[in-house]
Design a protein around this motif. Sequence first.
Motif, PDB file in Angstrom:
ATOM      1  N   VAL A  67       0.853  -1.193   0.000  1.00 51.63           N
ATOM      2  CA  VAL A  67       0.000   0.000   0.000  1.00 51.63           C
ATOM      3  C   VAL A  67       0.889   1.243   0.000  1.00 51.63           C
ATOM      4  N   ILE A  68       0.608   2.157  -0.930  1.00 56.43           N
ATOM      5  CA  ILE A  68       1.303   3.439  -1.007  1.00 56.43           C
ATOM      6  C   ILE A  68       0.268   4.530  -0.741  1.00 56.43           C
ATOM      7  N   ASP A  69       0.449   5.241   0.348  1.00 55.04           N
ATOM      8  CA  ASP A  69      -0.524   6.265   0.747  1.00 55.04           C
ATOM      9  C   ASP A  69      -0.120   7.622   0.199  1.00 55.04           C
ATOM     10  N   ALA A  70      -0.683   7.956  -0.970  1.00 56.13           N
ATOM     11  CA  ALA A  70      -0.471   9.270  -1.578  1.00 56.13           C
ATOM     12  C   ALA A  70      -1.751  10.094  -1.520  1.00 56.13           C
ATOM     13  N   ALA A  71      -2.677   9.706  -0.647  1.00 55.44           N
ATOM     14  CA  ALA A  71      -3.966  10.395  -0.538  1.00 55.44           C
ATOM     15  C   ALA A  71      -3.910  11.416   0.586  1.00 55.44           C
ATOM     16  N   ALA A  72      -4.338  12.635   0.304  1.00 57.33           N
ATOM     17  CA  ALA A  72      -4.336  13.683   1.330  1.00 57.33           C
ATOM     18  C   ALA A  72      -5.124  14.886   0.838  1.00 57.33           C
ATOM     19  N   ARG A  73      -5.585  15.680   1.785  1.00 60.54           N
ATOM     20  CA  ARG A  73      -6.114  17.006   1.458  1.00 60.54           C
ATOM     21  C   ARG A  73      -4.944  17.963   1.556  1.00 60.54           C
ATOM     22  N   VAL A  74      -4.618  18.642   0.460  1.00 58.45           N
ATOM     23  CA  VAL A  74      -3.433  19.491   0.432  1.00 58.45           C
ATOM     24  C   VAL A  74      -3.790  20.899  -0.037  1.00 58.45           C
ATOM     25  N   GLY A  75      -2.893  21.842   0.252  1.00 56.75           N
ATOM     26  CA  GLY A  75      -3.092  23.220  -0.180  1.00 56.75           C
ATOM     27  C   GLY A  75      -1.984  24.104   0.344  1.00 56.75           C
ATOM     28  N   GLY A  76      -1.988  25.355  -0.064  1.00 53.77           N
ATOM     29  CA  GLY A  76      -0.968  26.304   0.350  1.00 53.77           C
ATOM     30  C   GLY A  76      -1.331  27.035   1.631  1.00 53.77           C
ATOM     31  N   ILE A  77      -0.646  28.156   1.889  1.00 50.66           N
ATOM     32  CA  ILE A  77      -0.838  28.912   3.126  1.00 50.66           C
ATOM     33  C   ILE A  77      -2.287  29.357   3.287  1.00 50.66           C
ATOM     34  N   LEU A  78      -2.869  29.906   2.212  1.00 52.30           N
ATOM     35  CA  LEU A  78      -4.240  30.417   2.293  1.00 52.30           C
ATOM     36  C   LEU A  78      -5.226  29.317   2.651  1.00 52.30           C
ATOM     37  N   ALA A  79      -5.112  28.164   1.975  1.00 52.82           N
ATOM     38  CA  ALA A  79      -6.034  27.057   2.228  1.00 52.82           C
ATOM     39  C   ALA A  79      -5.873  26.520   3.643  1.00 52.82           C
ATOM     40  N   ASN A  80      -4.631  26.370   4.108  1.00 52.30           N
ATOM     41  CA  ASN A  80      -4.390  25.864   5.452  1.00 52.30           C
ATOM     42  C   ASN A  80      -4.938  26.812   6.516  1.00 52.30           C
ATOM     43  N   ASN A  81      -4.776  28.104   6.300  1.00 54.20           N
ATOM     44  CA  ASN A  81      -5.279  29.095   7.252  1.00 54.20           C
ATOM     45  C   ASN A  81      -6.798  29.163   7.260  1.00 54.20           C
ATOM     46  N   SER A  82      -7.398  28.959   6.099  1.00 51.16           N
ATOM     47  CA  SER A  82      -8.844  29.126   5.951  1.00 51.16           C
ATOM     48  C   SER A  82      -9.636  27.910   6.414  1.00 51.16           C
ATOM     49  N   TYR A  83      -9.054  26.718   6.312  1.00 50.59           N
ATOM     50  CA  TYR A  83      -9.793  25.490   6.606  1.00 50.59           C
ATOM     51  C   TYR A  83      -9.001  24.586   7.558  1.00 50.59           C
ATOM     52  N   PRO A  84      -8.640  25.087   8.750  1.00 47.06           N
ATOM     53  CA  PRO A  84      -7.802  24.295   9.653  1.00 47.06           C
ATOM     54  C   PRO A  84      -8.428  22.968  10.074  1.00 47.06           C
TER      55      PRO A  84
ATOM     56  N   PHE B 267      -0.225  17.642 -13.714  1.00 51.87           N
ATOM     57  CA  PHE B 267      -1.426  17.364 -12.923  1.00 51.87           C
ATOM     58  C   PHE B 267      -1.406  18.071 -11.573  1.00 51.87           C
ATOM     59  N   ASP B 268      -0.590  19.108 -11.437  1.00 51.76           N
ATOM     60  CA  ASP B 268      -0.579  19.888 -10.207  1.00 51.76           C
ATOM     61  C   ASP B 268      -1.879  20.671 -10.081  1.00 51.76           C
ATOM     62  N   ASN B 269      -2.089  21.254  -8.910  1.00 52.38           N
ATOM     63  CA  ASN B 269      -3.242  22.121  -8.675  1.00 52.38           C
ATOM     64  C   ASN B 269      -2.844  23.557  -8.997  1.00 52.38           C
ATOM     65  N   PHE B 270      -3.483  24.151  -9.999  1.00 56.46           N
ATOM     66  CA  PHE B 270      -3.157  25.514 -10.418  1.00 56.46           C
ATOM     67  C   PHE B 270      -4.216  26.523 -10.001  1.00 56.46           C
ATOM     68  N   ASP B 271      -5.119  26.120  -9.101  1.00 63.20           N
ATOM     69  CA  ASP B 271      -6.134  27.035  -8.598  1.00 63.20           C
ATOM     70  C   ASP B 271      -5.472  28.057  -7.675  1.00 63.20           C
ATOM     71  N   LEU B 272      -5.655  29.343  -7.945  1.00 61.19           N
ATOM     72  CA  LEU B 272      -4.935  30.387  -7.223  1.00 61.19           C
ATOM     73  C   LEU B 272      -5.341  30.493  -5.752  1.00 61.19           C
ATOM     74  N   GLN B 273      -6.486  29.954  -5.388  1.00 64.03           N
ATOM     75  CA  GLN B 273      -6.931  30.039  -3.991  1.00 64.03           C
ATOM     76  C   GLN B 273      -6.373  28.913  -3.124  1.00 64.03           C
ATOM     77  N   THR B 274      -6.014  27.798  -3.724  1.00 68.54           N
ATOM     78  CA  THR B 274      -5.643  26.630  -2.913  1.00 68.54           C
ATOM     79  C   THR B 274      -4.299  26.013  -3.288  1.00 68.54           C
ATOM     80  N   SER B 275      -3.635  26.525  -4.310  1.00 70.67           N
ATOM     81  CA  SER B 275      -2.421  25.862  -4.799  1.00 70.67           C
ATOM     82  C   SER B 275      -1.183  26.260  -4.018  1.00 70.67           C
ATOM     83  N   HIS B 276      -0.112  25.510  -4.221  1.00 70.26           N
ATOM     84  CA  HIS B 276       1.187  25.834  -3.654  1.00 70.26           C
ATOM     85  C   HIS B 276       1.878  26.898  -4.514  1.00 70.26           C
ATOM     86  N   VAL B 277       3.038  27.353  -4.032  1.00 69.66           N
ATOM     87  CA  VAL B 277       3.659  28.545  -4.608  1.00 69.66           C
ATOM     88  C   VAL B 277       4.084  28.357  -6.065  1.00 69.66           C
ATOM     89  N   LEU B 278       4.689  27.234  -6.414  1.00 71.44           N
ATOM     90  CA  LEU B 278       5.230  27.097  -7.772  1.00 71.44           C
ATOM     91  C   LEU B 278       4.127  27.049  -8.836  1.00 71.44           C
TER      92      LEU B 278
END
Length: 317
Positions: A61-78, A172-183
């Motif tokens: 089993v390889i666990d690559a499942a998670a809810r992820v996001g950048g600073i804004l998402a982490n701050n908004s949905y702790p 396949f990265d997340n490019f949504d400006l509200q929830t994505s990481h910096v790059l």
Amino acid sequence: MVEKQAKIYVAGHHGMVGAAIWRSLEKKGYKRLIGSSSSELDLRNQQAVRDFFNAERPEVVIDAAARVGGILANNSYPYQFLMDNMLIQNNLIDSSLHAGVGKFIFLGSSCIYPKFAPQPLKEEYLLTSSLEPTNEWYALAKISGVKACEAIRKQFDKDFISLMPTNLYGPFDNFDLQTSHVLPAMIRKFHEAKLNGHADVVLWGSGTPMREFLHVDDMADAVIFAMEHTFEDNLYNVGSGVDLTIKELAELIQRTTGHQGKIVWDSSKPDGTPRKLMDVSKMAEKGWRYAISLDKGIKETYDWFLANVDRVKEVKI
């Protein structure tokens, strides 16, 4: 050694990391891969996960499942970042233990380490000081996953290991400006500003923090390397061991996209951790090293973005 006919379950195989692991497994000749979409299996549902394991009986089993996001998402949905990630990983870890899974690989994040830990970050720095406040909820969840796998190794002598990747990016990265990481967020911002007459690009913070990045295909390669080898310890960092400032990253992405406007730094916004560089010597000692340079990786990611600009992944919370 994992046989090519072994039944391997990749949790989160539709995400950026999981999809890269799936592609790499196929390239290496692994035939019996198992995946389930979130609509098919809610990993937060303990009984549903138990039933899935009892029916499928995976060997790895390889666990690559998670809810992820950048600073804004982490701050908004702790709460979601804490609870959803604990539910997902706990169900996978516990079900793997009870189903007799031979090898379990848990993927975490470099944010598990203290905010002001010495650089580069060594595995033994875990839990030595306080976390970065802007993503502590996600970090706490991942730390509990690391400790759960460590406890299983200690109590049941099972081959459960944790890999802590640095900042990942790629197709396949997340490019949504509200929830994505910096790059990926920068790629989208510079691209859209270029289309808008090379308008100025406003970026968060001062540009002085230093970050390390790893192409997701390199991460997938590290996961399979760990799957195919026996690791003596429970926790290993995975990264390039090379970092740069956010300002340097912005200028690199600006050149790659062809944007010719100004970069404006909004210093009223948080910087996050001052520096986050991984000590990757333990993986190097095992014989693994990254292969894709940042210049090449960003170019490939931007090419993928251009080819998929009408359907780039946008995470909704």
